[in-house]
Design a protein around this motif. Structure first.
Motif, mmCIF file in Angstrom:
data_model
loop_
_atom_site.group_PDB
_atom_site.id
_atom_site.type_symbol
_atom_site.label_atom_id
_atom_site.label_comp_id
_atom_site.label_asym_id
_atom_site.label_seq_id
_atom_site.Cartn_x
_atom_site.Cartn_y
_atom_site.Cartn_z
ATOM 1 N N GLY A 91 3.308 -0.341 -0.344
ATOM 2 C CA GLY A 91 3.810 0.820 -1.086
ATOM 3 C C GLY A 91 3.035 1.132 -2.347
ATOM 4 N N ARG A 92 3.695 1.915 -3.189
ATOM 5 C CA ARG A 92 3.057 2.413 -4.419
ATOM 6 C C ARG A 92 2.574 1.303 -5.331
ATOM 7 N N ARG A 93 3.380 0.229 -5.388
ATOM 8 C CA ARG A 93 3.027 -0.840 -6.318
ATOM 9 C C ARG A 93 1.707 -1.499 -5.903
ATOM 10 N N PHE A 94 1.546 -1.740 -4.607
ATOM 11 C CA PHE A 94 0.264 -2.290 -4.146
ATOM 12 C C PHE A 94 -0.850 -1.271 -4.360
ATOM 13 N N ALA A 95 -0.531 -0.001 -4.118
ATOM 14 C CA ALA A 95 -1.538 1.049 -4.308
ATOM 15 C C ALA A 95 -2.027 1.047 -5.757
ATOM 16 N N ARG A 96 -1.084 0.919 -6.687
ATOM 17 C CA ARG A 96 -1.462 0.911 -8.099
ATOM 18 C C ARG A 96 -2.313 -0.321 -8.420
ATOM 19 N N ALA A 97 -1.877 -1.489 -7.932
ATOM 20 C CA ALA A 97 -2.610 -2.731 -8.219
ATOM 21 C C ALA A 97 -4.021 -2.706 -7.626
ATOM 22 N N SER A 98 -4.212 -1.994 -6.524
ATOM 23 C CA SER A 98 -5.494 -2.022 -5.812
ATOM 24 C C SER A 98 -6.338 -0.787 -6.082
ATOM 25 N N GLY A 99 -5.790 0.169 -6.825
ATOM 26 C CA GLY A 99 -6.531 1.401 -7.087
ATOM 27 C C GLY A 99 -6.683 2.292 -5.867
ATOM 28 N N CYS A 100 -5.914 2.023 -4.803
ATOM 29 C CA CYS A 100 -5.998 2.829 -3.572
ATOM 30 C C CYS A 100 -5.039 4.008 -3.650
ATOM 31 N N ARG A 101 -5.358 5.050 -2.898
ATOM 32 C CA ARG A 101 -4.409 6.141 -2.679
ATOM 33 C C ARG A 101 -3.791 5.955 -1.315
ATOM 34 N N LEU A 102 -2.493 6.187 -1.234
ATOM 35 C CA LEU A 102 -1.809 6.022 0.048
ATOM 36 C C LEU A 102 -2.015 7.270 0.899
ATOM 37 N N LEU A 103 -2.269 7.038 2.190
ATOM 38 C CA LEU A 103 -2.467 8.125 3.154
ATOM 39 C C LEU A 103 -1.293 8.089 4.114
ATOM 40 N N ARG A 104 -0.623 9.223 4.324
ATOM 41 C CA ARG A 104 0.471 9.170 5.302
ATOM 42 C C ARG A 104 -0.074 9.220 6.728
#
Ligand code: OKV
Ligand code: MN
Length: 251
Positions: A91-104
């Protein structure tokens, strides 16, 4: 350069340090030459919630994955992350920690004058009825929230149970059921008017031309990362200026 790289199905797990090391080397090496990196699901073999990132009981090494992805994006490679069927709780928290953007899943993206449909691939496997039932159940927002409210050690135990039972069920299934349904592929390609469909999940890498409505669409299946005689076997799909090719990922 203006390259885009596509990978999926690394299935990172604490008991496979070779694949983890291969991915970290890729992030510090070859991936830096790209403008964008797309990870189309199943980066992790299991995921019990973003709050478990860095939990020494779960997988201490996964902090390194987040940190290395973050470093890559800070150096200028935009990283896109799609959930897979295994790591659907990313989710968002991992996205923030990894600098990734989530893709649906699915995502339609314009690239080099084409409409590219990106998916993990499990939505295409509609002949596997027991799996689709499992999918609906665990992705139900209420079921999911109740799971995430449990203490981490309980979630760990439940997840290990699911994986044990799933291994037995998969071994008993006919392999054709676990591939994509051609009718479902056509439905998605038609609905999104895609020129190209890129997905992973089936672990059957290859190119499959799809004809519909008097036009051609190319379905490209990404390879899973695996250990073969002690060597990591990994491959990516690359796009640059409208040209597409596959490239092995060297150690
Ligand atoms: C992921 C798959 C294990 C397939 C459980 C609610 C519920 C989430 C969960 C538990 C399992 C993810 C989170 C995992 C995918 C498997 C086995 C087969 C085919 C619940 C919400 F229902 F128990 F309340 N899970 N884990 N499988 O180990 O990562 O996709 S997992
Ligand atoms: Mn998958």
């Amino acid at each position: 350069s203006a390259q885009r790289l596509f990978i999926s199905d690394l299935h990172l797990a604490p008991d496979q340090p070779e694949i983890l090391a291969h991915f970290l080397a890729f992030l510090r090496g070859r991936a830096r030459a790209a403008a964008e990196l797309y990870i189309l699901g199943d980066l992790f073999d299991a995921w019990i919630g973003d709050d478990a990132l860095g939990d020494p009981e779960v997988a201490p090494d996964f902090l390194q994955v987040a940190a290395s992805l973050r470093e890559l994006s800070e150096r200028g490679t935009r990283c896109w992350l799609m959930q897979g069927n295994r790591d659907f709780l990313l989710g968002r928290r991992f996205a923030r920690a990894s600098g990734c953007r989530l893709l649906r899943d699915p995502s339609l993206v314009p690239m080099a004058d084409q409409s590219i449909l990106l998916m993990h691939g499990d939505l295409l496997c509609t002949d596997d009825i027991p799996y689709q039932r499992f999918r609906r159940r665990v992705r139900n927002p209420l079921v999911r929230q109740l799971f995430l409210l449990r203490p981490r050690h309980q979630r760990q135990r439940i997840a290990a149970d699911y994986r044990r039972r799933s291994r037995a069920a998969t071994a008993a299934k006919q392999t054709a059921i676990m591939d994509v349904s051609p009718q479902t592929v056509i439905q998605y390609v038609r609905r999104y008017r895609a020129d190209r469909l890129i997905h992973g999940h089936t672990h059957r890498p290859g190119d499959d031309p799809v004809t519909l409505d008097q036009r051609q669409c190319l379905r490209q299946v990404l390879a899973d990362w695996r250990l073969n005689n002690g060597e990591v076997q990994a491959e990516m799909l690359v796009e640059e200026a409208g040209r597409w090719w596959r490239e092995p990922i060297q150690p």
